[in-house]
Scaffold this motif. Sequence first.
Motif, PDB file in Angstrom:
ATOM      1  N   GLY A 194      57.256  30.073  26.996  1.00 31.01           N
ATOM      2  CA  GLY A 194      57.475  29.273  28.195  1.00 31.01           C
ATOM      3  C   GLY A 194      58.606  28.295  28.026  1.00 31.01           C
ATOM      4  N   PRO A 195      58.894  27.557  29.090  1.00 27.84           N
ATOM      5  CA  PRO A 195      59.969  26.569  29.029  1.00 27.84           C
ATOM      6  C   PRO A 195      59.702  25.457  28.018  1.00 27.84           C
ATOM      7  CG  PRO A 195      58.925  26.592  31.209  1.00 27.84           C
ATOM      8  CD  PRO A 195      58.289  27.651  30.405  1.00 27.84           C
ATOM      9  N   ASP A 196      58.427  25.255  27.672  1.00 26.13           N
ATOM     10  CA  ASP A 196      58.081  24.214  26.700  1.00 26.13           C
ATOM     11  C   ASP A 196      58.112  24.715  25.258  1.00 26.13           C
ATOM     12  OD1 ASP A 196      57.728  22.459  28.795  1.00 26.13           O
ATOM     13  OD2 ASP A 196      55.570  22.818  28.930  1.00 26.13           O
ATOM     14  N   THR A 197      58.372  26.016  25.063  1.00 29.09           N
ATOM     15  CA  THR A 197      58.447  26.556  23.704  1.00 29.09           C
ATOM     16  C   THR A 197      59.777  26.132  23.088  1.00 29.09           C
ATOM     17  OG1 THR A 197      57.176  28.494  24.424  1.00 29.09           O
ATOM     18  CG2 THR A 197      58.284  28.631  22.282  1.00 29.09           C
ATOM     19  N   GLY A 198      59.707  25.380  22.006  1.00 27.27           N
ATOM     20  CA  GLY A 198      60.910  24.861  21.377  1.00 27.27           C
ATOM     21  C   GLY A 198      61.704  25.915  20.625  1.00 27.27           C
ATOM     22  N   HIS A 199      62.917  25.568  20.307  1.00 27.95           N
ATOM     23  CA  HIS A 199      63.834  26.466  19.607  1.00 27.95           C
ATOM     24  C   HIS A 199      63.260  26.931  18.267  1.00 27.95           C
ATOM     25  CE1 HIS A 199      67.746  28.241  18.654  1.00 27.95           C
ATOM     26  NE2 HIS A 199      67.626  27.707  17.446  1.00 27.95           N
ATOM     27  N   ASP A 200      62.733  26.011  17.473  1.00 27.29           N
ATOM     28  CA  ASP A 200      62.193  26.374  16.158  1.00 27.29           C
ATOM     29  C   ASP A 200      60.999  27.312  16.282  1.00 27.29           C
ATOM     30  OD1 ASP A 200      64.150  24.922  14.892  1.00 27.29           O
ATOM     31  OD2 ASP A 200      62.887  23.142  14.588  1.00 27.29           O
ATOM     32  N   GLU A 201      60.145  27.078  17.273  1.00 23.62           N
ATOM     33  CA  GLU A 201      58.989  27.955  17.487  1.00 23.62           C
ATOM     34  C   GLU A 201      59.458  29.342  17.924  1.00 23.62           C
ATOM     35  OE1 GLU A 201      55.041  29.407  17.853  1.00 23.62           O
ATOM     36  OE2 GLU A 201      56.026  27.908  16.611  1.00 23.62           O
ATOM     37  N   ARG A 202      60.475  29.406  18.750  1.00 18.82           N
ATOM     38  CA  ARG A 202      61.030  30.697  19.176  1.00 18.82           C
ATOM     39  C   ARG A 202      61.558  31.470  17.958  1.00 18.82           C
ATOM     40  NH1 ARG A 202      62.251  31.126  24.682  1.00 18.82           N
ATOM     41  NH2 ARG A 202      61.565  29.285  25.835  1.00 18.82           N
ATOM     42  N   LEU A 203      62.264  30.774  17.080  1.00 19.73           N
ATOM     43  CA  LEU A 203      62.788  31.429  15.880  1.00 19.73           C
ATOM     44  C   LEU A 203      61.658  31.891  14.964  1.00 19.73           C
ATOM     45  CD1 LEU A 203      65.853  29.170  15.003  1.00 19.73           C
ATOM     46  CD2 LEU A 203      65.854  31.426  16.127  1.00 19.73           C
ATOM     47  N   ARG A 204      60.595  31.106  14.870  1.00 16.45           N
ATOM     48  CA  ARG A 204      59.449  31.494  14.040  1.00 16.45           C
ATOM     49  C   ARG A 204      58.808  32.775  14.567  1.00 16.45           C
ATOM     50  NH1 ARG A 204      54.467  31.974  13.888  1.00 16.45           N
ATOM     51  NH2 ARG A 204      54.037  31.088  15.928  1.00 16.45           N
ATOM     52  N   VAL A 205      58.534  32.812  15.877  1.00 17.14           N
ATOM     53  CA  VAL A 205      57.921  33.991  16.491  1.00 17.14           C
ATOM     54  C   VAL A 205      58.868  35.184  16.390  1.00 17.14           C
ATOM     55  CG1 VAL A 205      57.083  34.959  18.664  1.00 17.14           C
ATOM     56  CG2 VAL A 205      56.468  32.628  18.022  1.00 17.14           C
ATOM     57  N   LEU A 206      60.133  34.951  16.620  1.00 16.12           N
ATOM     58  CA  LEU A 206      61.134  36.013  16.511  1.00 16.12           C
ATOM     59  C   LEU A 206      61.185  36.561  15.086  1.00 16.12           C
ATOM     60  CD1 LEU A 206      63.315  37.545  18.073  1.00 16.12           C
ATOM     61  CD2 LEU A 206      64.906  35.730  17.440  1.00 16.12           C
ATOM     62  N   GLY A 207      60.963  35.700  14.091  1.00 15.08           N
ATOM     63  CA  GLY A 207      60.951  36.127  12.697  1.00 15.08           C
ATOM     64  C   GLY A 207      59.833  37.097  12.379  1.00 15.08           C
ATOM     65  N   GLU A 208      58.800  37.162  13.226  1.00 15.09           N
ATOM     66  CA  GLU A 208      57.692  38.092  13.035  1.00 15.09           C
ATOM     67  C   GLU A 208      57.925  39.425  13.748  1.00 15.09           C
ATOM     68  OE1 GLU A 208      54.323  35.916  14.457  1.00 15.09           O
ATOM     69  OE2 GLU A 208      54.496  34.394  12.870  1.00 15.09           O
ATOM     70  N   SER A 209      59.026  39.531  14.484  1.00 14.88           N
ATOM     71  CA  SER A 209      59.298  40.773  15.221  1.00 14.88           C
ATOM     72  C   SER A 209      59.643  41.900  14.254  1.00 14.88           C
ATOM     73  CB  SER A 209      60.412  40.565  16.241  1.00 14.88           C
ATOM     74  OG  SER A 209      61.632  40.274  15.593  1.00 14.88           O
ATOM     75  N   GLU A 210      59.359  43.108  14.700  1.00 11.95           N
ATOM     76  CA  GLU A 210      59.608  44.307  13.898  1.00 11.95           C
ATOM     77  C   GLU A 210      60.451  45.298  14.691  1.00 11.95           C
ATOM     78  OE1 GLU A 210      55.883  45.928  12.520  1.00 11.95           O
ATOM     79  OE2 GLU A 210      55.222  44.004  11.705  1.00 11.95           O
ATOM     80  N   VAL A 211      60.919  46.320  14.010  1.00  9.60           N
ATOM     81  CA  VAL A 211      61.710  47.368  14.649  1.00  9.60           C
ATOM     82  C   VAL A 211      60.950  47.919  15.858  1.00  9.60           C
ATOM     83  CG1 VAL A 211      62.611  49.719  14.376  1.00  9.60           C
ATOM     84  CG2 VAL A 211      62.969  48.013  12.576  1.00  9.60           C
ATOM     85  N   GLY A 212      61.640  47.952  16.992  1.00 13.20           N
ATOM     86  CA  GLY A 212      61.066  48.485  18.218  1.00 13.20           C
ATOM     87  C   GLY A 212      60.512  47.433  19.153  1.00 13.20           C
ATOM     88  N   ASP A 213      60.231  46.224  18.648  1.00 10.15           N
ATOM     89  CA  ASP A 213      59.690  45.183  19.514  1.00 10.15           C
ATOM     90  C   ASP A 213      60.701  44.848  20.615  1.00 10.15           C
ATOM     91  OD1 ASP A 213      57.453  45.170  17.942  1.00 10.15           O
ATOM     92  OD2 ASP A 213      57.848  43.220  17.024  1.00 10.15           O
ATOM     93  N   LEU A 214      60.180  44.490  21.781  1.00 11.79           N
ATOM     94  CA  LEU A 214      61.017  44.214  22.941  1.00 11.79           C
ATOM     95  C   LEU A 214      61.130  42.717  23.175  1.00 11.79           C
ATOM     96  CD1 LEU A 214      59.617  46.938  25.380  1.00 11.79           C
ATOM     97  CD2 LEU A 214      61.550  47.107  23.790  1.00 11.79           C
ATOM     98  N   LEU A 215      62.348  42.263  23.399  1.00 11.75           N
ATOM     99  CA  LEU A 215      62.638  40.858  23.662  1.00 11.75           C
ATOM    100  C   LEU A 215      63.077  40.727  25.114  1.00 11.75           C
ATOM    101  CD1 LEU A 215      64.819  40.113  20.498  1.00 11.75           C
ATOM    102  CD2 LEU A 215      62.314  40.012  20.722  1.00 11.75           C
ATOM    103  N   PHE A 216      62.371  39.879  25.864  1.00 13.13           N
ATOM    104  CA  PHE A 216      62.647  39.733  27.287  1.00 13.13           C
ATOM    105  C   PHE A 216      63.220  38.368  27.603  1.00 13.13           C
ATOM    106  CE2 PHE A 216      59.409  42.972  27.064  1.00 13.13           C
ATOM    107  CZ  PHE A 216      59.835  43.908  27.990  1.00 13.13           C
ATOM    108  N   LEU A 217      64.204  38.347  28.496  1.00 16.28           N
ATOM    109  CA  LEU A 217      64.679  37.136  29.111  1.00 16.28           C
ATOM    110  C   LEU A 217      64.845  37.458  30.586  1.00 16.28           C
ATOM    111  CD1 LEU A 217      68.433  36.829  28.616  1.00 16.28           C
ATOM    112  CD2 LEU A 217      67.175  37.970  26.848  1.00 16.28           C
ATOM    113  N   PRO A 218      65.027  36.484  31.450  1.00 10.58           N
ATOM    114  CA  PRO A 218      65.107  36.810  32.876  1.00 10.58           C
ATOM    115  C   PRO A 218      66.152  37.893  33.157  1.00 10.58           C
ATOM    116  CG  PRO A 218      64.939  34.447  32.589  1.00 10.58           C
ATOM    117  CD  PRO A 218      65.139  35.040  31.210  1.00 10.58           C
ATOM    118  N   GLY A 219      65.677  39.023  33.674  1.00 12.15           N
ATOM    119  CA  GLY A 219      66.572  40.106  34.056  1.00 12.15           C
ATOM    120  C   GLY A 219      67.114  40.966  32.938  1.00 12.15           C
ATOM    121  N   HIS A 220      66.596  40.824  31.725  1.00 10.80           N
ATOM    122  CA  HIS A 220      67.140  41.628  30.622  1.00 10.80           C
ATOM    123  C   HIS A 220      66.070  41.884  29.563  1.00 10.80           C
ATOM    124  CE1 HIS A 220      70.342  43.540  28.452  1.00 10.80           C
ATOM    125  NE2 HIS A 220      70.214  42.746  27.410  1.00 10.80           N
ATOM    126  N   VAL A 221      66.205  43.025  28.876  1.00 11.35           N
ATOM    127  CA  VAL A 221      65.331  43.373  27.764  1.00 11.35           C
ATOM    128  C   VAL A 221      66.186  43.981  26.659  1.00 11.35           C
ATOM    129  CG1 VAL A 221      64.733  45.634  28.789  1.00 11.35           C
ATOM    130  CG2 VAL A 221      63.253  44.627  27.043  1.00 11.35           C
TER     131      VAL A 221
END
Length: 191
Positions: free
Chosen positions: A99-126
């Motif tokens: 969400g909008p309240d998710t900070g940059h460091d938390e986003r990087l932490r969660v992103l660090g757990e992503s694996e091959v094939g995982d989908l990353l979404f932002l408004p209008g793009h994947v």
Amino acid sequence: LAAHVVDLPTRDAQGRLAMTPVLIPRAADVTAGYLPLTPANLLTQAFKFLGERYGWGHRYNGRDCSGFVSEVLRSFGLVLPRNTSAQSRSPGLDGVALGPDTGHDERLRVLGESEVGDLLFLPGHVMMVIGRVDDDPWVIHDTAGISLLGEDGALQHYPLNGVVVTPLLPLVADATTATVDRLTAIRWIRP
């Protein structure tokens, strides 16, 4: 047998749906049923589209970002909704909402757990995660273009118009917002 017999949908003389048997060589890039969902197969299927022309809404005989990931995942029997917004909220995919309240460091932490094939979404793009270089995520996506900050800090836009591989972290939405800070969801594509 040297070939697979498959029924190809065609039209008969009156314009009605008809099925016509055709032969596909066994050496062709086909399989009976769905492919096993593995990181190697995810990469193989995604890279088949590398360099293909971008077409928003499937214009110009191309496909867009949501169509790209849909077609890759369909080869594993995973059927996604048509647009990125619906895909990001699909009840068939586990993951995490950002969400909008998710900070940059938390986003990087969660992103660090992503694996091959995982989908990353932002408004209008994947985008699809394909791995890491020096712990930084790289993605494959079908895009009209990307933006980066130049050496002088000025916003630079690069038209790409196709399926491309890019690093994620240098991408920016504008001169003050990193793309990672616009992520709305990460959906896991796991075996």
